[in-house]
Motif scaffolding. Structure first.
Motif, PDB file in Angstrom:
ATOM      1  N   ILE A 141       0.861  -1.185   0.000  1.00 37.75           N
ATOM      2  CA  ILE A 141       0.000   0.000   0.000  1.00 37.75           C
ATOM      3  C   ILE A 141       0.897   1.236   0.000  1.00 37.75           C
ATOM      4  O   ILE A 141       1.703   1.412   0.912  1.00 37.75           O
ATOM      5  N   PRO A 142       0.786   2.101  -1.005  1.00 29.30           N
ATOM      6  CA  PRO A 142       1.729   3.216  -1.102  1.00 29.30           C
ATOM      7  C   PRO A 142       1.612   4.236   0.024  1.00 29.30           C
ATOM      8  O   PRO A 142       2.605   4.732   0.535  1.00 29.30           O
ATOM      9  N   LYS A 143       0.397   4.558   0.418  1.00 25.31           N
ATOM     10  CA  LYS A 143       0.213   5.605   1.427  1.00 25.31           C
ATOM     11  C   LYS A 143      -0.866   5.211   2.439  1.00 25.31           C
ATOM     12  O   LYS A 143      -1.980   5.731   2.407  1.00 25.31           O
ATOM     13  N   PRO A 144      -0.557   4.295   3.353  1.00 31.16           N
ATOM     14  CA  PRO A 144      -1.549   3.989   4.393  1.00 31.16           C
ATOM     15  C   PRO A 144      -1.759   5.217   5.282  1.00 31.16           C
ATOM     16  O   PRO A 144      -0.824   5.990   5.523  1.00 31.16           O
ATOM     17  N   ARG A 145      -2.969   5.406   5.731  1.00 33.93           N
ATOM     18  CA  ARG A 145      -3.278   6.583   6.538  1.00 33.93           C
ATOM     19  C   ARG A 145      -3.922   6.159   7.852  1.00 33.93           C
ATOM     20  O   ARG A 145      -4.583   5.112   7.931  1.00 33.93           O
ATOM     21  N   SER A 146      -3.725   6.970   8.854  1.00 37.42           N
ATOM     22  CA  SER A 146      -4.323   6.696  10.162  1.00 37.42           C
ATOM     23  C   SER A 146      -5.832   6.887  10.090  1.00 37.42           C
ATOM     24  O   SER A 146      -6.326   7.813   9.440  1.00 37.42           O
ATOM     25  N   VAL A 147      -6.558   5.997  10.760  1.00 38.79           N
ATOM     26  CA  VAL A 147      -8.013   6.064  10.780  1.00 38.79           C
ATOM     27  C   VAL A 147      -8.488   5.883  12.221  1.00 38.79           C
ATOM     28  O   VAL A 147      -7.709   5.566  13.123  1.00 38.79           O
ATOM     29  N   GLU A 148      -9.782   6.075  12.426  1.00 36.24           N
ATOM     30  CA  GLU A 148     -10.378   5.875  13.735  1.00 36.24           C
ATOM     31  C   GLU A 148     -10.138   4.435  14.189  1.00 36.24           C
ATOM     32  O   GLU A 148     -10.315   3.493  13.421  1.00 36.24           O
ATOM     33  N   PHE A 149      -9.712   4.269  15.458  1.00 36.81           N
ATOM     34  CA  PHE A 149      -9.333   2.934  15.930  1.00 36.81           C
ATOM     35  C   PHE A 149     -10.439   2.222  16.688  1.00 36.81           C
ATOM     36  O   PHE A 149     -10.314   1.053  17.002  1.00 36.81           O
ATOM     37  N   GLY A 150     -11.524   2.903  17.023  1.00 33.53           N
ATOM     38  CA  GLY A 150     -12.631   2.233  17.693  1.00 33.53           C
ATOM     39  C   GLY A 150     -12.562   2.284  19.209  1.00 33.53           C
ATOM     40  O   GLY A 150     -11.711   2.949  19.794  1.00 33.53           O
ATOM     41  N   ARG A 151     -13.434   1.546  19.853  1.00 35.69           N
ATOM     42  CA  ARG A 151     -13.613   1.650  21.312  1.00 35.69           C
ATOM     43  C   ARG A 151     -12.473   1.048  22.112  1.00 35.69           C
ATOM     44  O   ARG A 151     -12.337   1.323  23.295  1.00 35.69           O
ATOM     45  N   PHE A 152     -11.620   0.231  21.500  1.00 34.82           N
ATOM     46  CA  PHE A 152     -10.564  -0.437  22.248  1.00 34.82           C
ATOM     47  C   PHE A 152      -9.220   0.297  22.188  1.00 34.82           C
ATOM     48  O   PHE A 152      -8.236  -0.172  22.744  1.00 34.82           O
ATOM     49  N   GLY A 153      -9.152   1.424  21.508  1.00 35.93           N
ATOM     50  CA  GLY A 153      -7.929   2.208  21.513  1.00 35.93           C
ATOM     51  C   GLY A 153      -6.856   1.667  20.590  1.00 35.93           C
ATOM     52  O   GLY A 153      -7.104   0.899  19.665  1.00 35.93           O
ATOM     53  N   GLY A 154      -5.610   2.084  20.864  1.00 33.75           N
ATOM     54  CA  GLY A 154      -4.498   1.692  20.020  1.00 33.75           C
ATOM     55  C   GLY A 154      -4.336   2.642  18.841  1.00 33.75           C
ATOM     56  O   GLY A 154      -4.662   3.825  18.915  1.00 33.75           O
ATOM     57  N   GLU A 155      -3.855   2.111  17.747  1.00 33.45           N
ATOM     58  CA  GLU A 155      -3.691   2.885  16.515  1.00 33.45           C
ATOM     59  C   GLU A 155      -4.086   2.012  15.341  1.00 33.45           C
ATOM     60  O   GLU A 155      -3.886   0.789  15.368  1.00 33.45           O
TER      61      GLU A 155
END
Length: 210
Positions: A141-155
């Motif tokens: 994947i050339p440009k993965p981007r950060s997204v919402e991680f949901g109720r359990f946290g993390g990244e």
């Protein structure tokens, strides 16, 4: 030219009553203000009158393999030839030790409109950031981007790619100190945004223990 009047003795100024002495601003006067400032800038007080403690630690979680994901049944159909994937045995090396795992495929057969692959492990993830990068590496994947991680946290990060047979894929990986995993959506045509689908899949896979 008028003559200057010789200066005579000045009249004494009217005597004023001395003003009331000012109250010195010592510790006594400043104490209420200092206490108020400490309460605002320091620790907030809860409704019970006790200082608010640190945020609670998320409950321990485990992984499960549901019978369906996004209305697709669990399937044993072969995956497209040449499809890259992050295998479970590689993933389990990121947890020390692994306490639960998931590796499954969901589809309605080779002729179905979509296939979903999931791989995840629970345990102690020593380096969530490094694990997150490893999970997405096979999908180019050339440009993965950060997204919402949901109720359990993390990244979490998502990105789009292509398969060897010119199909389309969206890979979303997530990692926190306890669980890491990746979900891949495969379709023959271009996909819309899959962030909501990723969150729904993660909610299905992760369950609090106890």
């Amino acid at each position: 030219m008028p003559k200057r009047r010789p200066a005579g003795p000045r009249r004494p100024a009217a005597r004023r009553h001395p003003a009331a002495p000012r109250r010195p601003l010592g510790l006594t006067g400043a104490l209420p203000a200092l206490v108020a400032a400490a309460l605002v800038a320091g620790c907030a007080v809860s409704d019970t009158g006790q200082p608010a403690g640190p945020a609670p630690t998320p409950a321990a979680r485990t992984l499960r393999t549901p019978d369906t994901l996004l209305d697709l049944p669990r399937s044993g159909a072969p995956l497209p030839a040449g499809l890259p994937r992050f295998r479970l045995d590689e993933l389990t090396r990121q947890a020390a030790p692994a306490t639960s795992t998931v590796e499954a495929t969901y589809s309605r057969g080779r002729s179905g409109p979509e296939t979903i692959m999931v791989s995840a492990v629970s345990g102690r993830i020593a380096d969530p950031q490094a694990t997150l990068a490893l999970l997405l590496k096979p999908y180019r994947i050339p440009k993965p981007r950060s997204v919402e991680f949901g109720r359990f946290g993390g990244e979490a990060r998502c990105g789009r790619g292509r398969t060897a047979d010119e199909g389309h894929l969206t890979a979303c990986a997530w990692a926190d100190p306890e669980i890491a995993g990746v979900v891949v959506f495969l379709t023959p045509t271009k996909q819309p945004d899959r962030k909501d689908d990723f969150l729904a899949v993660r909610d299905e896979l992760e369950q609090p223990t106890g």
